[in-house]
Design a protein around this motif. Structure first.
Motif, PDB file in Angstrom:
ATOM      1  N   PHE A  94       9.346  10.999  -3.053  1.00 52.43           N
ATOM      2  CA  PHE A  94      10.287  10.472  -4.044  1.00 52.43           C
ATOM      3  C   PHE A  94       9.738   9.213  -4.701  1.00 52.43           C
ATOM      4  O   PHE A  94       9.744   9.094  -5.940  1.00 52.43           O
ATOM      5  CB  PHE A  94      11.643  10.177  -3.385  1.00 52.43           C
ATOM      6  N   TYR A  95       9.255   8.289  -3.895  1.00 47.76           N
ATOM      7  CA  TYR A  95       8.760   7.036  -4.462  1.00 47.76           C
ATOM      8  C   TYR A  95       7.469   7.242  -5.252  1.00 47.76           C
ATOM      9  O   TYR A  95       7.246   6.581  -6.279  1.00 47.76           O
ATOM     10  CB  TYR A  95       8.587   5.988  -3.364  1.00 47.76           C
ATOM     11  N   LYS A  96       6.632   8.154  -4.816  1.00 40.51           N
ATOM     12  CA  LYS A  96       5.424   8.457  -5.597  1.00 40.51           C
ATOM     13  C   LYS A  96       5.796   9.044  -6.954  1.00 40.51           C
ATOM     14  O   LYS A  96       5.239   8.656  -7.995  1.00 40.51           O
ATOM     15  CB  LYS A  96       4.523   9.415  -4.826  1.00 40.51           C
ATOM     16  N   ASP A  97       6.752   9.953  -6.952  1.00 42.40           N
ATOM     17  CA  ASP A  97       7.198  10.571  -8.204  1.00 42.40           C
ATOM     18  C   ASP A  97       7.829   9.542  -9.145  1.00 42.40           C
ATOM     19  O   ASP A  97       7.751   9.693 -10.376  1.00 42.40           O
ATOM     20  CB  ASP A  97       8.207  11.690  -7.924  1.00 42.40           C
ATOM     21  N   GLU A  98       8.443   8.519  -8.574  1.00 44.70           N
ATOM     22  CA  GLU A  98       9.077   7.472  -9.373  1.00 44.70           C
ATOM     23  C   GLU A  98       8.090   6.388  -9.822  1.00 44.70           C
ATOM     24  O   GLU A  98       8.476   5.432 -10.484  1.00 44.70           O
ATOM     25  CB  GLU A  98      10.217   6.817  -8.580  1.00 44.70           C
ATOM     26  N   GLY A  99       6.816   6.527  -9.433  1.00 39.53           N
ATOM     27  CA  GLY A  99       5.786   5.593  -9.884  1.00 39.53           C
ATOM     28  C   GLY A  99       5.668   4.326  -9.071  1.00 39.53           C
ATOM     29  O   GLY A  99       5.103   3.335  -9.543  1.00 39.53           O
ATOM     30  N   TYR A 100       6.165   4.339  -7.844  1.00 39.17           N
ATOM     31  CA  TYR A 100       6.074   3.163  -6.974  1.00 39.17           C
ATOM     32  C   TYR A 100       4.751   3.153  -6.208  1.00 39.17           C
ATOM     33  O   TYR A 100       4.242   4.203  -5.816  1.00 39.17           O
ATOM     34  CB  TYR A 100       7.215   3.135  -5.955  1.00 39.17           C
ATOM     35  N   GLU A 101       4.237   1.950  -5.997  1.00 36.25           N
ATOM     36  CA  GLU A 101       3.151   1.764  -5.053  1.00 36.25           C
ATOM     37  C   GLU A 101       3.761   1.320  -3.729  1.00 36.25           C
ATOM     38  O   GLU A 101       4.853   0.747  -3.694  1.00 36.25           O
ATOM     39  CB  GLU A 101       2.159   0.711  -5.563  1.00 36.25           C
ATOM     40  N   PHE A 102       3.049   1.567  -2.635  1.00 35.14           N
ATOM     41  CA  PHE A 102       3.579   1.231  -1.314  1.00 35.14           C
ATOM     42  C   PHE A 102       2.955  -0.077  -0.839  1.00 35.14           C
ATOM     43  O   PHE A 102       1.728  -0.186  -0.730  1.00 35.14           O
ATOM     44  CB  PHE A 102       3.292   2.364  -0.328  1.00 35.14           C
ATOM     45  N   GLY A 103       3.818  -1.049  -0.579  1.00 36.12           N
ATOM     46  CA  GLY A 103       3.335  -2.365  -0.156  1.00 36.12           C
ATOM     47  C   GLY A 103       3.518  -2.585   1.331  1.00 36.12           C
ATOM     48  O   GLY A 103       4.372  -1.965   1.978  1.00 36.12           O
ATOM     49  N   VAL A 104       2.712  -3.479   1.869  1.00 32.07           N
ATOM     50  CA  VAL A 104       2.868  -3.926   3.253  1.00 32.07           C
ATOM     51  C   VAL A 104       3.013  -5.437   3.205  1.00 32.07           C
ATOM     52  O   VAL A 104       2.395  -6.098   2.365  1.00 32.07           O
ATOM     53  CB  VAL A 104       1.655  -3.508   4.117  1.00 32.07           C
ATOM     54  N   TYR A 105       3.848  -5.991   4.075  1.00 29.70           N
ATOM     55  CA  TYR A 105       4.105  -7.425   4.011  1.00 29.70           C
ATOM     56  C   TYR A 105       2.820  -8.227   4.158  1.00 29.70           C
ATOM     57  O   TYR A 105       1.981  -7.942   5.021  1.00 29.70           O
ATOM     58  CB  TYR A 105       5.090  -7.855   5.100  1.00 29.70           C
TER      59      TYR A 105
END
Length: 266
Positions: A239-250
């Protein structure tokens, strides 16, 4: 005689013209010598060096959408499965772990693995007990003890903590927040609550909760190490990939405020 007079007069006139031309030529040379050399090189302001690269990076950071997947209540028997799945998708996540769970030697290896694979482990207290943490005011001492466990096991001493049940109302007491700030600790709550912990047997509702509440460019999603969350995690990632989000780590050097108390020190 008239011829010679005219001839001498012409010579005199020519001589004067030549002298004037020579004088003007010498004056022009002197003026040019006193002017600074003109080059095509642009003079840059050393106080404000703005390069195209820096400008591009600023524009990118302003438009970038980032989601932070955070997992509470580990380490557990499922931690290894979560690490396997995150590795498969090349995603780094942020874990908030409980001190009493860390005392089980069977879980400690996966804590080390999480750090080795680029994840972040923050403190989630020793007991997760509302009465002890807030009514008996043991929040700071429990976080200190949990951080010590994390350091002993992984070699890392985190600065980020997550209050069980959230910082509101837990950290309404400003005096407690003052102590947290003085110790240099940071507090993260969340922007999206998946309510996964109470949706056993209803994994699809976890996904709907995440989708319905995703609206910001930066989201911090509250998840837990539960079987139902593990089941739907691939769909959440998609879902988040399809929405164009990158995945962050603190990242402690890039901390941003995310607490319900809206305390900018934490």
């Amino acid at each position: 005689m008239n011829f010679f007079k005219k001839h001498n007069r012409m010579i005199a006139i020519i001589t004067v013209i030549l002298l004037c031309s020579t004088a003007l030529l010498l004056l022009n040379i002197d003026l040019n010598a006193s002017k600074p050399a003109v080059t095509n090189k642009k003079i840059e302001n050393p106080e404000k060096p703005v390069t195209p690269t820096q400008s591009d990076q600023t524009k990118k950071s302003e438009s970038q959408k980032v989601v932070y997947l955070t997992f509470d209540d580990g380490p557990s028997k499922l931690t290894e499965n979560y690490l396997d799945l995150l590795k498969e998708h090349n995603i780094k996540a942020t874990f908030f772990m409980i001190g009493k769970n860390m005392q089980d030697p069977a879980y400690q290896q996966n804590m080390k693995r999480a750090i080795d694979e680029g994840h972040y482990i923050g403190a989630h207290s020793m007991t997760h007990d509302n009465t002890k943490l807030y009514k008996k005011k043991q929040f700071l001492s429990e976080m200190d003890e949990t951080i010590s466990f994390i350091q002993d096991i992984t070699g890392k001493s985190p600065k980020l903590v997550r209050p069980p049940y959230g910082s509101a109302p837990g950290l309404n007491n400003k005096g407690v927040r003052d102590q947290i700030a003085q110790k240099g600790l940071k507090v993260w709550d969340w922007t999206i609550d998946s309510y996964d912990w109470r949706l056993k047997g209803k994994p699809k509702q976890i996904i709907e909760n995440v989708k319905q509440h995703t609206s910001k460019k930066v989201e911090v999603v509250l998840l837990h190490e539960t079987p139902q969350t593990l089941e739907v995690l691939p769909e959440i990632i998609k879902f988040y990939k399809d929405e164009g989000y990158e995945f962050g780590v603190y990242n402690e050097s890039e901390h941003f405020v995310c607490n319900f108390q809206k305390d900018n020190r934490l």
